[in-house]
Motif scaffolding. Sequence first.
Motif, PDB file in Angstrom:
ATOM      1  N   GLY A 105       0.208  -1.049  -0.005  1.00  0.00           N
ATOM      2  CA  GLY A 105       0.078   0.396   0.150  1.00  0.00           C
ATOM      3  C   GLY A 105       0.388   1.264   0.174  1.00  0.00           C
ATOM      4  O   GLY A 105       0.633   2.445  -0.815  1.00  0.00           O
ATOM      5  N   GLN A 106       2.191   1.511   0.622  1.00  0.00           N
ATOM      6  CA  GLN A 106       3.404   1.932   0.456  1.00  0.00           C
ATOM      7  C   GLN A 106       3.295   2.529  -1.102  1.00  0.00           C
ATOM      8  O   GLN A 106       3.446   1.823  -1.639  1.00  0.00           O
ATOM      9  CB  GLN A 106       4.755   2.027   1.292  1.00  0.00           C
ATOM     10  N   MET A 107       3.252   3.544  -1.433  1.00  0.00           N
ATOM     11  CA  MET A 107       3.751   4.275  -3.001  1.00  0.00           C
ATOM     12  C   MET A 107       4.841   3.831  -3.565  1.00  0.00           C
ATOM     13  O   MET A 107       6.228   3.994  -2.960  1.00  0.00           O
ATOM     14  CB  MET A 107       3.941   5.702  -3.050  1.00  0.00           C
ATOM     15  N   PRO A 108       4.608   2.732  -3.980  1.00  0.00           N
ATOM     16  CA  PRO A 108       5.906   2.113  -5.112  1.00  0.00           C
ATOM     17  C   PRO A 108       7.373   2.460  -5.129  1.00  0.00           C
ATOM     18  O   PRO A 108       6.703   3.671  -6.110  1.00  0.00           O
ATOM     19  CB  PRO A 108       5.626   0.761  -5.881  1.00  0.00           C
ATOM     20  N   LEU A 109       8.006   2.181  -6.076  1.00  0.00           N
ATOM     21  CA  LEU A 109       9.314   3.014  -6.095  1.00  0.00           C
ATOM     22  C   LEU A 109       9.120   3.404  -7.707  1.00  0.00           C
ATOM     23  O   LEU A 109       9.885   5.043  -7.337  1.00  0.00           O
ATOM     24  CB  LEU A 109      10.530   1.865  -5.791  1.00  0.00           C
ATOM     25  N   HIS A 110       8.844   2.796  -7.676  1.00  0.00           N
ATOM     26  CA  HIS A 110       8.860   3.414  -9.232  1.00  0.00           C
ATOM     27  C   HIS A 110       8.095   4.123  -9.923  1.00  0.00           C
ATOM     28  O   HIS A 110       7.651   4.792 -10.704  1.00  0.00           O
ATOM     29  CB  HIS A 110       8.626   2.177 -10.435  1.00  0.00           C
ATOM     30  N   ARG A 111       6.979   5.095  -8.647  1.00  0.00           N
ATOM     31  CA  ARG A 111       5.881   5.710  -8.410  1.00  0.00           C
ATOM     32  C   ARG A 111       6.764   6.649  -7.853  1.00  0.00           C
ATOM     33  O   ARG A 111       6.005   8.250  -8.393  1.00  0.00           O
ATOM     34  CB  ARG A 111       4.757   5.477  -8.618  1.00  0.00           C
ATOM     35  N   ARG A 112       7.104   6.824  -7.381  1.00  0.00           N
ATOM     36  CA  ARG A 112       8.216   7.337  -6.150  1.00  0.00           C
ATOM     37  C   ARG A 112       9.231   8.462  -6.604  1.00  0.00           C
ATOM     38  O   ARG A 112       9.121   9.332  -6.300  1.00  0.00           O
ATOM     39  CB  ARG A 112       8.616   6.842  -4.865  1.00  0.00           C
ATOM     40  N   VAL A 113      10.017   7.525  -8.049  1.00  0.00           N
ATOM     41  CA  VAL A 113      11.131   8.142  -8.359  1.00  0.00           C
ATOM     42  C   VAL A 113      10.553   9.239  -9.458  1.00  0.00           C
ATOM     43  O   VAL A 113       9.390   8.910  -9.943  1.00  0.00           O
ATOM     44  CB  VAL A 113      11.760   7.344  -9.024  1.00  0.00           C
ATOM     45  N   PRO A 114      11.212  10.494  -9.387  1.00  0.00           N
ATOM     46  CA  PRO A 114      10.276  11.874 -10.062  1.00  0.00           C
ATOM     47  C   PRO A 114      11.589  11.321 -11.667  1.00  0.00           C
ATOM     48  O   PRO A 114      12.254  10.666 -11.594  1.00  0.00           O
ATOM     49  CB  PRO A 114      11.689  12.855 -10.054  1.00  0.00           C
ATOM     50  N   LYS A 115      10.353  10.893 -12.718  1.00  0.00           N
ATOM     51  CA  LYS A 115      10.954  11.004 -14.542  1.00  0.00           C
ATOM     52  C   LYS A 115      10.834  12.478 -14.713  1.00  0.00           C
ATOM     53  O   LYS A 115      10.017  12.645 -14.840  1.00  0.00           O
ATOM     54  CB  LYS A 115       9.271   9.663 -15.098  1.00  0.00           C
ATOM     55  N   ARG A 116      11.582  12.194 -16.127  1.00  0.00           N
ATOM     56  CA  ARG A 116      12.224  13.407 -16.440  1.00  0.00           C
ATOM     57  C   ARG A 116      12.835  12.993 -18.086  1.00  0.00           C
ATOM     58  O   ARG A 116      13.678  11.870 -18.182  1.00  0.00           O
ATOM     59  CB  ARG A 116      13.223  14.329 -16.034  1.00  0.00           C
ATOM     60  N   GLY A 117      12.287  13.868 -18.898  1.00  0.00           N
ATOM     61  CA  GLY A 117      12.947  13.687 -19.676  1.00  0.00           C
ATOM     62  C   GLY A 117      12.171  12.559 -21.245  1.00  0.00           C
ATOM     63  O   GLY A 117      11.497  12.078 -20.422  1.00  0.00           O
ATOM     64  N   PHE A 118      13.180  12.482 -22.038  1.00  0.00           N
ATOM     65  CA  PHE A 118      12.549  11.590 -23.370  1.00  0.00           C
ATOM     66  C   PHE A 118      13.466  10.812 -23.406  1.00  0.00           C
ATOM     67  O   PHE A 118      14.799  11.334 -24.047  1.00  0.00           O
ATOM     68  CB  PHE A 118      12.300  12.572 -24.007  1.00  0.00           C
ATOM     69  N   HIS A 119      13.758   9.576 -23.877  1.00  0.00           N
ATOM     70  CA  HIS A 119      14.601   9.025 -23.754  1.00  0.00           C
ATOM     71  C   HIS A 119      14.589   8.038 -26.123  1.00  0.00           C
ATOM     72  O   HIS A 119      12.895   7.876 -26.477  1.00  0.00           O
ATOM     73  CB  HIS A 119      13.921   6.789 -23.394  1.00  0.00           C
ATOM     74  N   ASN A 120      14.990   8.900 -26.184  1.00  0.00           N
ATOM     75  CA  ASN A 120      14.518   8.213 -27.716  1.00  0.00           C
ATOM     76  C   ASN A 120      14.546   6.863 -28.473  1.00  0.00           C
ATOM     77  O   ASN A 120      15.937   6.869 -28.082  1.00  0.00           O
ATOM     78  CB  ASN A 120      15.571   9.492 -28.922  1.00  0.00           C
ATOM     79  N   PRO A 121      14.049   5.897 -28.531  1.00  0.00           N
ATOM     80  CA  PRO A 121      14.104   4.523 -29.083  1.00  0.00           C
ATOM     81  C   PRO A 121      14.739   4.226 -30.612  1.00  0.00           C
ATOM     82  O   PRO A 121      15.324   3.474 -30.543  1.00  0.00           O
ATOM     83  CB  PRO A 121      13.034   4.062 -29.358  1.00  0.00           C
ATOM     84  N   PHE A 122      14.494   5.205 -31.278  1.00  0.00           N
ATOM     85  CA  PHE A 122      15.713   5.226 -32.184  1.00  0.00           C
ATOM     86  C   PHE A 122      17.448   5.868 -32.318  1.00  0.00           C
ATOM     87  O   PHE A 122      17.968   5.887 -33.451  1.00  0.00           O
ATOM     88  CB  PHE A 122      14.355   5.901 -33.432  1.00  0.00           C
ATOM     89  N   ARG A 123      17.388   6.465 -31.397  1.00  0.00           N
ATOM     90  CA  ARG A 123      19.087   7.110 -31.775  1.00  0.00           C
ATOM     91  C   ARG A 123      20.097   6.077 -31.991  1.00  0.00           C
ATOM     92  O   ARG A 123      19.877   4.513 -31.350  1.00  0.00           O
ATOM     93  CB  ARG A 123      19.210   7.239 -29.662  1.00  0.00           C
ATOM     94  N   VAL A 124      20.688   6.694 -32.992  1.00  0.00           N
ATOM     95  CA  VAL A 124      21.876   6.231 -33.473  1.00  0.00           C
ATOM     96  C   VAL A 124      22.653   6.577 -32.768  1.00  0.00           C
ATOM     97  O   VAL A 124      23.440   7.407 -32.390  1.00  0.00           O
ATOM     98  CB  VAL A 124      21.881   6.439 -34.721  1.00  0.00           C
ATOM     99  N   GLU A 125      23.818   5.854 -31.962  1.00  0.00           N
ATOM    100  CA  GLU A 125      25.436   5.977 -30.717  1.00  0.00           C
ATOM    101  C   GLU A 125      26.393   5.455 -31.929  1.00  0.00           C
ATOM    102  O   GLU A 125      26.471   4.719 -32.701  1.00  0.00           O
ATOM    103  CB  GLU A 125      25.209   5.070 -29.656  1.00  0.00           C
ATOM    104  N   TYR A 126      27.753   6.543 -31.832  1.00  0.00           N
ATOM    105  CA  TYR A 126      28.394   6.198 -32.404  1.00  0.00           C
ATOM    106  C   TYR A 126      30.213   6.030 -31.831  1.00  0.00           C
ATOM    107  O   TYR A 126      29.556   6.852 -30.799  1.00  0.00           O
ATOM    108  CB  TYR A 126      28.819   7.675 -33.535  1.00  0.00           C
ATOM    109  N   ASP A 127      30.674   5.405 -32.022  1.00  0.00           N
ATOM    110  CA  ASP A 127      32.092   5.733 -30.998  1.00  0.00           C
ATOM    111  C   ASP A 127      33.064   6.760 -32.015  1.00  0.00           C
ATOM    112  O   ASP A 127      32.937   6.535 -33.730  1.00  0.00           O
ATOM    113  CB  ASP A 127      33.033   4.225 -31.805  1.00  0.00           C
ATOM    114  N   ILE A 128      33.403   7.319 -31.049  1.00  0.00           N
ATOM    115  CA  ILE A 128      34.176   8.892 -31.717  1.00  0.00           C
ATOM    116  C   ILE A 128      35.562   8.698 -31.955  1.00  0.00           C
ATOM    117  O   ILE A 128      36.000   7.668 -30.771  1.00  0.00           O
ATOM    118  CB  ILE A 128      33.943  10.168 -30.587  1.00  0.00           C
ATOM    119  N   VAL A 129      36.092   9.284 -33.151  1.00  0.00           N
ATOM    120  CA  VAL A 129      37.922   8.733 -33.581  1.00  0.00           C
ATOM    121  C   VAL A 129      37.692  10.454 -33.927  1.00  0.00           C
ATOM    122  O   VAL A 129      37.424  11.322 -34.930  1.00  0.00           O
ATOM    123  CB  VAL A 129      37.702   8.433 -34.832  1.00  0.00           C
ATOM    124  N   ASN A 130      38.764  10.961 -33.255  1.00  0.00           N
ATOM    125  CA  ASN A 130      39.159  12.209 -33.684  1.00  0.00           C
ATOM    126  C   ASN A 130      40.821  12.167 -34.512  1.00  0.00           C
ATOM    127  O   ASN A 130      40.860  11.067 -34.451  1.00  0.00           O
ATOM    128  CB  ASN A 130      39.328  13.038 -32.561  1.00  0.00           C
TER     129      ASN A 130
END
Length: 149
Positions: A53-78
């Motif tokens: 009955g206590q507020m569950p952890l996944h509802r107590r933790v603040p949520k912010r921002g947006f996670h883009n599932p289509f983001r392409v990640e790159y390895d960087i070389v200079n």
Amino acid sequence: MDLSNLKPPKGAKHSKKRVGRGQGSGQGAQAGRGHKGAQSRSGYKRKRGFEGGQMPLHRRVPKRGFHNPFRVEYDIVNLDMLALKFDAGTVVTPDLLREKGLIASGGRKKVKVLARGGMGKALTVHAHKFSGKAAEKIAAAGGATEQLA
């Protein structure tokens, strides 16, 4: 000591709780389930993440921002690392970069070349992406860029 006088340790064996067998059983009336409520009913199943009955952890933790599932990640070389690790005239590929330890060996991320540092050697660089300045510097040094799919 022999097999005829072996006994389990005290407290290891106890009789099964026989619920629903009347008042004389010691588990009559509510059969150890208390009074009313969901847990006293048959078919009760606690929800995943339920905390009594206590507020569950996944509802107590603040949520912010947006996670883009289509983001392409790159390895960087200079460019400065390319100039340091490769001789003039080398054809630089992502596999060669992994071999030299310039990008992570395990991950299969795409490779992006950035323009940090100077480029004094003519290299042919195969990568998935180039920054504008990096492509200019490679071309100015007499090298070539080839964009991979």
